[in-house]
Every structure is written in structure tokens, then in C-alpha cells.
Scaffold this motif. Sequence first.
Motif, PDB file in Angstrom:
ATOM      1  N   LEU A 109     -53.004  -6.417  35.123  1.00  0.00           N
ATOM      2  CA  LEU A 109     -52.831  -6.238  33.683  1.00  0.00           C
ATOM      3  C   LEU A 109     -51.378  -6.188  33.224  1.00  0.00           C
ATOM      4  O   LEU A 109     -51.057  -6.755  32.164  1.00  0.00           O
ATOM      5  CB  LEU A 109     -53.573  -4.984  33.202  1.00  0.00           C
ATOM      6  CG  LEU A 109     -54.963  -5.257  32.614  1.00  0.00           C
ATOM      7  CD1 LEU A 109     -55.913  -5.755  33.686  1.00  0.00           C
ATOM      8  CD2 LEU A 109     -55.534  -4.018  31.954  1.00  0.00           C
ATOM      9  N   PRO A 110     -50.463  -5.549  33.956  1.00  0.00           N
ATOM     10  CA  PRO A 110     -49.076  -5.533  33.463  1.00  0.00           C
ATOM     11  C   PRO A 110     -48.469  -6.917  33.284  1.00  0.00           C
ATOM     12  O   PRO A 110     -47.574  -7.102  32.455  1.00  0.00           O
ATOM     13  CB  PRO A 110     -48.337  -4.738  34.546  1.00  0.00           C
ATOM     14  CG  PRO A 110     -49.373  -3.863  35.145  1.00  0.00           C
ATOM     15  CD  PRO A 110     -50.624  -4.688  35.148  1.00  0.00           C
ATOM     16  N   GLY A 111     -48.966  -7.902  34.016  1.00  0.00           N
ATOM     17  CA  GLY A 111     -48.426  -9.247  33.900  1.00  0.00           C
ATOM     18  C   GLY A 111     -49.109 -10.123  32.877  1.00  0.00           C
ATOM     19  O   GLY A 111     -48.720 -11.286  32.693  1.00  0.00           O
ATOM     20  N   LEU A 112     -50.125  -9.592  32.205  1.00  0.00           N
ATOM     21  CA  LEU A 112     -50.840 -10.357  31.192  1.00  0.00           C
ATOM     22  C   LEU A 112     -50.284 -10.064  29.805  1.00  0.00           C
ATOM     23  O   LEU A 112     -49.915  -8.930  29.496  1.00  0.00           O
ATOM     24  CB  LEU A 112     -52.336 -10.028  31.218  1.00  0.00           C
ATOM     25  CG  LEU A 112     -53.091 -10.368  32.504  1.00  0.00           C
ATOM     26  CD1 LEU A 112     -54.543  -9.908  32.394  1.00  0.00           C
ATOM     27  CD2 LEU A 112     -53.024 -11.859  32.806  1.00  0.00           C
ATOM     28  N   ALA A 113     -50.233 -11.077  28.973  1.00  0.00           N
ATOM     29  CA  ALA A 113     -49.780 -10.896  27.599  1.00  0.00           C
ATOM     30  C   ALA A 113     -50.837 -10.161  26.793  1.00  0.00           C
ATOM     31  O   ALA A 113     -52.031 -10.195  27.124  1.00  0.00           O
ATOM     32  CB  ALA A 113     -49.501 -12.258  26.964  1.00  0.00           C
ATOM     33  N   GLY A 150     -44.311 -20.015  41.378  1.00  0.00           N
ATOM     34  CA  GLY A 150     -44.367 -19.274  42.625  1.00  0.00           C
ATOM     35  C   GLY A 150     -45.591 -18.377  42.758  1.00  0.00           C
ATOM     36  O   GLY A 150     -45.707 -17.620  43.717  1.00  0.00           O
ATOM     37  N   PHE A 151     -46.496 -18.456  41.810  1.00  0.00           N
ATOM     38  CA  PHE A 151     -47.723 -17.654  41.861  1.00  0.00           C
ATOM     39  C   PHE A 151     -48.546 -18.057  43.071  1.00  0.00           C
ATOM     40  O   PHE A 151     -48.754 -19.249  43.333  1.00  0.00           O
ATOM     41  CB  PHE A 151     -48.525 -17.863  40.580  1.00  0.00           C
ATOM     42  CG  PHE A 151     -49.843 -17.123  40.541  1.00  0.00           C
ATOM     43  CD1 PHE A 151     -49.891 -15.797  40.145  1.00  0.00           C
ATOM     44  CD2 PHE A 151     -51.025 -17.760  40.892  1.00  0.00           C
ATOM     45  CE1 PHE A 151     -51.103 -15.113  40.102  1.00  0.00           C
ATOM     46  CE2 PHE A 151     -52.242 -17.089  40.844  1.00  0.00           C
ATOM     47  CZ  PHE A 151     -52.277 -15.756  40.448  1.00  0.00           C
ATOM     48  N   THR A 152     -49.045 -17.060  43.838  1.00  0.00           N
ATOM     49  CA  THR A 152     -49.804 -17.348  45.054  1.00  0.00           C
ATOM     50  C   THR A 152     -51.196 -16.721  45.070  1.00  0.00           C
ATOM     51  O   THR A 152     -51.964 -16.953  46.005  1.00  0.00           O
ATOM     52  CB  THR A 152     -49.048 -16.823  46.285  1.00  0.00           C
ATOM     53  OG1 THR A 152     -48.950 -15.390  46.203  1.00  0.00           O
ATOM     54  CG2 THR A 152     -47.659 -17.443  46.389  1.00  0.00           C
ATOM     55  N   GLY A 153     -51.504 -15.894  44.076  1.00  0.00           N
ATOM     56  CA  GLY A 153     -52.766 -15.160  44.101  1.00  0.00           C
ATOM     57  C   GLY A 153     -52.636 -13.785  44.735  1.00  0.00           C
ATOM     58  O   GLY A 153     -53.649 -13.127  44.988  1.00  0.00           O
ATOM     59  N   ALA A 154     -51.394 -13.356  44.966  1.00  0.00           N
ATOM     60  CA  ALA A 154     -51.188 -12.031  45.564  1.00  0.00           C
ATOM     61  C   ALA A 154     -51.726 -10.941  44.642  1.00  0.00           C
ATOM     62  O   ALA A 154     -51.678 -11.058  43.410  1.00  0.00           O
ATOM     63  CB  ALA A 154     -49.704 -11.809  45.837  1.00  0.00           C
ATOM     64  N   LEU A 155     -52.226  -9.884  45.238  1.00  0.00           N
ATOM     65  CA  LEU A 155     -52.749  -8.765  44.463  1.00  0.00           C
ATOM     66  C   LEU A 155     -51.665  -8.177  43.577  1.00  0.00           C
ATOM     67  O   LEU A 155     -50.484  -8.146  43.928  1.00  0.00           O
ATOM     68  CB  LEU A 155     -53.276  -7.694  45.416  1.00  0.00           C
ATOM     69  CG  LEU A 155     -54.276  -6.678  44.858  1.00  0.00           C
ATOM     70  CD1 LEU A 155     -55.561  -7.357  44.427  1.00  0.00           C
ATOM     71  CD2 LEU A 155     -54.583  -5.612  45.907  1.00  0.00           C
ATOM     72  N   ASN A 156     -52.061  -7.753  42.381  1.00  0.00           N
ATOM     73  CA  ASN A 156     -51.173  -7.102  41.407  1.00  0.00           C
ATOM     74  C   ASN A 156     -50.155  -8.062  40.795  1.00  0.00           C
ATOM     75  O   ASN A 156     -49.083  -7.647  40.356  1.00  0.00           O
ATOM     76  CB  ASN A 156     -50.438  -5.902  42.030  1.00  0.00           C
ATOM     77  CG  ASN A 156     -51.394  -4.852  42.549  1.00  0.00           C
ATOM     78  OD1 ASN A 156     -52.482  -4.671  42.010  1.00  0.00           O
ATOM     79  ND2 ASN A 156     -51.004  -4.169  43.615  1.00  0.00           N
ATOM     80  N   THR A 157     -50.504  -9.336  40.750  1.00  0.00           N
ATOM     81  CA  THR A 157     -49.664 -10.317  40.058  1.00  0.00           C
ATOM     82  C   THR A 157     -50.505 -11.054  39.035  1.00  0.00           C
ATOM     83  O   THR A 157     -51.743 -11.071  39.105  1.00  0.00           O
ATOM     84  CB  THR A 157     -49.060 -11.343  41.039  1.00  0.00           C
ATOM     85  OG1 THR A 157     -50.119 -12.118  41.641  1.00  0.00           O
ATOM     86  CG2 THR A 157     -48.257 -10.648  42.124  1.00  0.00           C
ATOM     87  N   ALA A 158     -49.843 -11.665  38.072  1.00  0.00           N
ATOM     88  CA  ALA A 158     -50.530 -12.445  37.034  1.00  0.00           C
ATOM     89  C   ALA A 158     -49.613 -13.540  36.550  1.00  0.00           C
ATOM     90  O   ALA A 158     -48.384 -13.468  36.716  1.00  0.00           O
ATOM     91  CB  ALA A 158     -50.952 -11.555  35.872  1.00  0.00           C
ATOM     92  N   LEU A 159     -50.202 -14.540  35.928  1.00  0.00           N
ATOM     93  CA  LEU A 159     -49.426 -15.652  35.379  1.00  0.00           C
ATOM     94  C   LEU A 159     -50.101 -16.154  34.118  1.00  0.00           C
ATOM     95  O   LEU A 159     -51.302 -16.445  34.122  1.00  0.00           O
ATOM     96  CB  LEU A 159     -49.322 -16.792  36.398  1.00  0.00           C
ATOM     97  CG  LEU A 159     -48.587 -18.053  35.933  1.00  0.00           C
ATOM     98  CD1 LEU A 159     -47.100 -17.748  35.738  1.00  0.00           C
ATOM     99  CD2 LEU A 159     -48.784 -19.196  36.929  1.00  0.00           C
ATOM    100  N   MET A 160     -49.327 -16.225  33.032  1.00  0.00           N
ATOM    101  CA  MET A 160     -49.812 -16.858  31.811  1.00  0.00           C
ATOM    102  C   MET A 160     -49.575 -18.356  31.905  1.00  0.00           C
ATOM    103  O   MET A 160     -48.504 -18.808  32.323  1.00  0.00           O
ATOM    104  CB  MET A 160     -49.095 -16.286  30.593  1.00  0.00           C
ATOM    105  CG  MET A 160     -49.231 -14.792  30.425  1.00  0.00           C
ATOM    106  SD  MET A 160     -50.944 -14.202  30.297  1.00  0.00           S
ATOM    107  CE  MET A 160     -51.518 -15.098  28.841  1.00  0.00           C
ATOM    108  N   VAL A 161     -50.580 -19.134  31.519  1.00  0.00           N
ATOM    109  CA  VAL A 161     -50.481 -20.589  31.571  1.00  0.00           C
ATOM    110  C   VAL A 161     -50.382 -21.119  30.147  1.00  0.00           C
ATOM    111  O   VAL A 161     -51.322 -20.955  29.356  1.00  0.00           O
ATOM    112  CB  VAL A 161     -51.708 -21.198  32.276  1.00  0.00           C
ATOM    113  CG1 VAL A 161     -51.599 -22.719  32.298  1.00  0.00           C
ATOM    114  CG2 VAL A 161     -51.831 -20.648  33.696  1.00  0.00           C
ATOM    115  N   PRO A 162     -49.230 -21.740  29.773  1.00  0.00           N
ATOM    116  CA  PRO A 162     -49.071 -22.218  28.401  1.00  0.00           C
ATOM    117  C   PRO A 162     -49.780 -23.544  28.169  1.00  0.00           C
ATOM    118  O   PRO A 162     -49.926 -24.372  29.080  1.00  0.00           O
ATOM    119  CB  PRO A 162     -47.556 -22.373  28.272  1.00  0.00           C
ATOM    120  CG  PRO A 162     -47.100 -22.705  29.660  1.00  0.00           C
ATOM    121  CD  PRO A 162     -48.011 -21.954  30.583  1.00  0.00           C
ATOM    122  N   GLY A 163     -50.206 -23.751  26.933  1.00  0.00           N
ATOM    123  CA  GLY A 163     -50.740 -25.037  26.538  1.00  0.00           C
ATOM    124  C   GLY A 163     -49.622 -25.981  26.133  1.00  0.00           C
ATOM    125  O   GLY A 163     -48.426 -25.668  26.246  1.00  0.00           O
ATOM    126  N   ALA A 164     -49.994 -27.120  25.591  1.00  0.00           N
ATOM    127  CA  ALA A 164     -49.003 -28.129  25.217  1.00  0.00           C
ATOM    128  C   ALA A 164     -48.065 -27.636  24.135  1.00  0.00           C
ATOM    129  O   ALA A 164     -46.901 -28.056  24.060  1.00  0.00           O
ATOM    130  CB  ALA A 164     -49.724 -29.401  24.761  1.00  0.00           C
TER     131      ALA A 164
END
Length: 461
Positions: free
Chosen positions: A84-88, A42-56
Motif C-alpha cells: 500500500l505505501p507504494g500505491l497512489a 526494476g520491479f520484480t514482484g518482491a514483497l512490500n513493493t508496488a508500481l504504478m503503471v501509467p497510460g498513454a
Amino acid sequence: MPDRFAASDAPALPLHLIETGSLDTWLQGQDARVRAWVTASGFTGALNTALMVPGADGTPEAALAGYGTAGQRARQRFALAGALPGLAPGTYHIASGLPSDAATTEALGWLLAGYQFTRYSAGTAVQKTLVAPDGVDAARIEVLAAAEALTRDLVNTPASDMGPEALEAAARDLANTHGASIEVITGEALLEQNFPMIHAVGRAAEQAPRLIDMRWGDTGPMLTLVGKGVCFDTGGLNLKPSASMGIMKKDMGGAANTLGLAQAIMALGLPVRLRLLIPAVENSVAGNSFRPGDILTSRKGLTVEINNTDAEGRLVLADALAYADEETPDLMISMATLTGAARVAVGPDLAPFYTDAEDFAAALSQAAPGAADPVWRMPFHDPYEPMIEPGIADLDNAPAGGFAGSITAALFLRRFTGQAARYAHFDIYSWQPKPEPGRSKGGLMQGPRAILGALPQVLEL
């Protein structure tokens, strides 16, 4: 505070800044697995959001930071810091999406977002470090972040541990670090050496009032900073109500900001003769407190009628400014958490300043946006001069009526200058009322980054 960038060769996850509306374009260049993960999130690029993308294997291989729209970024000083709060925890390098004209601001915001005040609690050890983006002056940004950390720490420390003695110790530590000289005039010596108003304001406190005088640099134009160091302000005999006294540990914010600015000037090695003066006092209540109705004679010889003991900051600054002015500096700047009227006028986010020096005003206004340090020029309005003239004395420290409180305070201070080639006064708040990206709740630096940006042009460095 992680006020340093990660080494350029450090292992780092790629971080992609995604504007709202541009996600589909970015996804076209990704494999099916990444497209499926991001779409499902559901990530859209909205300000103050983040998403970690896992590898295989399930561990992160990349991260996305929402960068919103241009309109949204204009309403938030540090856009990337909001992700930053959404980043690992880990180390990142910006792989795409960062506009070159925003790189310095966003890199600074990242460092400032890592600030924690840990003197009285352990805080959290989570580290999210950044490899400095290409094209930015990483060393300068680190200096600015460290200066802000010093300022915030000083303001956030309560008066039980940040009285005049501790403020002096902080100045001595800074002087020792950078090879500056320092002299301090304390207690009754203030009267002997003609600083009567600093003595009067601070004499009722357990810790003696003092004037801290630090110097650095042997060549170049003379820059003098004067910072209000009221370490706690009860209001004196005109006692503040409890609601107004709650954050008065920040009433030395002018001193904290000038110490942060001095640290940055010395760390950057600017070719100036720097002088820093801090009148450090507590405005306390005791049998020897100065009183409403008292008339004080200042260092400059001007007499001041005390109509409110809670208007004490301008008194201690006046003696220090008069002293500084005797050396005719090329630029003299005072910084103070001086009036509530300034907050009513411009709120907590803007740093209002007063100056008759058109070149300095223009340079400040030009430098402030790029420094992510907004300032706003206010007028030395000469027709208000009669408001600070009570008749029984030369000056009134608290004019009746309630109008133009910040302006009349600035006009009061200007009476103690006149020899300096340029004079500017900043009536700052030095406090962040609620947390924002890159700006934690509490002590705040306001004005020094804009000043640093203006100095080369004004002083021809």
C-alpha cells in the motif's frame, strides 16, 4: 480508518498481484509500452513493493503489487498490505494474482492498513480504497475492521482521556448503538455490593473504581466476556520503574479487546445472550493505596495475600469472574494484559490462552489461521497450584521465585470460576511494538477474530 470497501461499481484501477518469479509470464500478455515501463522500473514482484503503471496520457491505468514468495508471505501476516505505501491514492480492484484462499485475509489487511489514530493530530487524508474481492464476505470483514479500529483507538488513548469514566462512556456508547442494557457499580457501592478487590485496587485514584456490566440478546447460549480495565498502572506502592510505566495506558487492553469483540458480535447479530463485565480502575499511589502484606477477602470469600501491588489485574478480574460465574454461562472468557511472563514466553505477536475446555481449544486452534489472529494454548498446570497458596491466606497474588508467571496468574483466576460450562483466559499484549503491514505501532486487537471463528462450533450457533 477506511474500514469499508469501495462500492462494487466504483471506478477502480486494476491491481495485479505479482509473485516473485512470475513477472515475465505476466508481461507476455502486455503491450510493448507496459513491458518497457515495468522492465525499466526494476520491479520484480518482491514483497512490500508496488508500481504504478501509467497510460498513454501519463495518468495511472493499472498498478502492480509485489506478492513475494510463499515463504515470505508465511512470515508476514498481511502480504498485500505491504504494497500500500507504494500505491497512489485512489480506488483499486484486484484483477489478477490473488489466491482464493487468501482473499479474506488480504482484504482484511487492506482495511486494517488504513487505520490512523487521529485524536490528537490531523493525520493524513490519503485514501486508498479497495473493491471487495469476489467471493469474500465483505460485510463481515468490514465489521472485523471496525471492531479492531475501536480496540486500537481505546488502547491508544492516554489515561488522561481514557480513565475509568471515559471507559464507562465508551461502553455506554457501544450499548446505545446496539440496543444493549448497561449498569455500572461505582465507588463505595462496590463495597456495599461485595466487590472488595475491585474497590481496593482502584480506591486511591481520583476517578472512582467501577464495574461495568453490559447485556445484549435474549435467546441462545450465554457468552460472558470479562475484560481487565486497568486504565493506568503505576504498580501501586510497588512502583514500576519509568521504563516499565511508559506504555501502561495499554493496561486496559483486555477491556478494549472485549469491547471490540462485543461490538463485532452485536454487529453480526450472533444468536447469543452476551454479557460483558469490565472492572475499570486506575492503580494509583496515595495514602489509601492497598499495601504489600494486606490480606483482601474476595467476592467469592477466598482470601488473598498481597505480595506485590503491581499484580493488581488478577485481583479486579477475580471479583468480576466470580460475579459472572454465578450465572453459569455456557462460555466465559477473560482477556487481560496480565503478565510480562507471557511476553517472555511467546513474544508480542501471539495471544496465549488457557482453558480446560477441549472443544473450545480445538475450535480456536482451527479458526485462528484463517482469521489471521494467531493464538497459542498454554497449560493450566495443576502441579503449580501450591505456588499460589501462601499459607497465611487462601491465595498469593504474586508468588515468589519468578517461575511460570503467566501460568500461576491463570491458575489464580481459575480459582474464581467453576460454575461456567467452559472457561478460557487470554493473557494478551494488545500492543504492536513496531509498525508492520496492516498493524500500525500501538494498540492492537489480539484474540477476538479467532474467538469469533470458534464460537459457531463451540456454542452450536
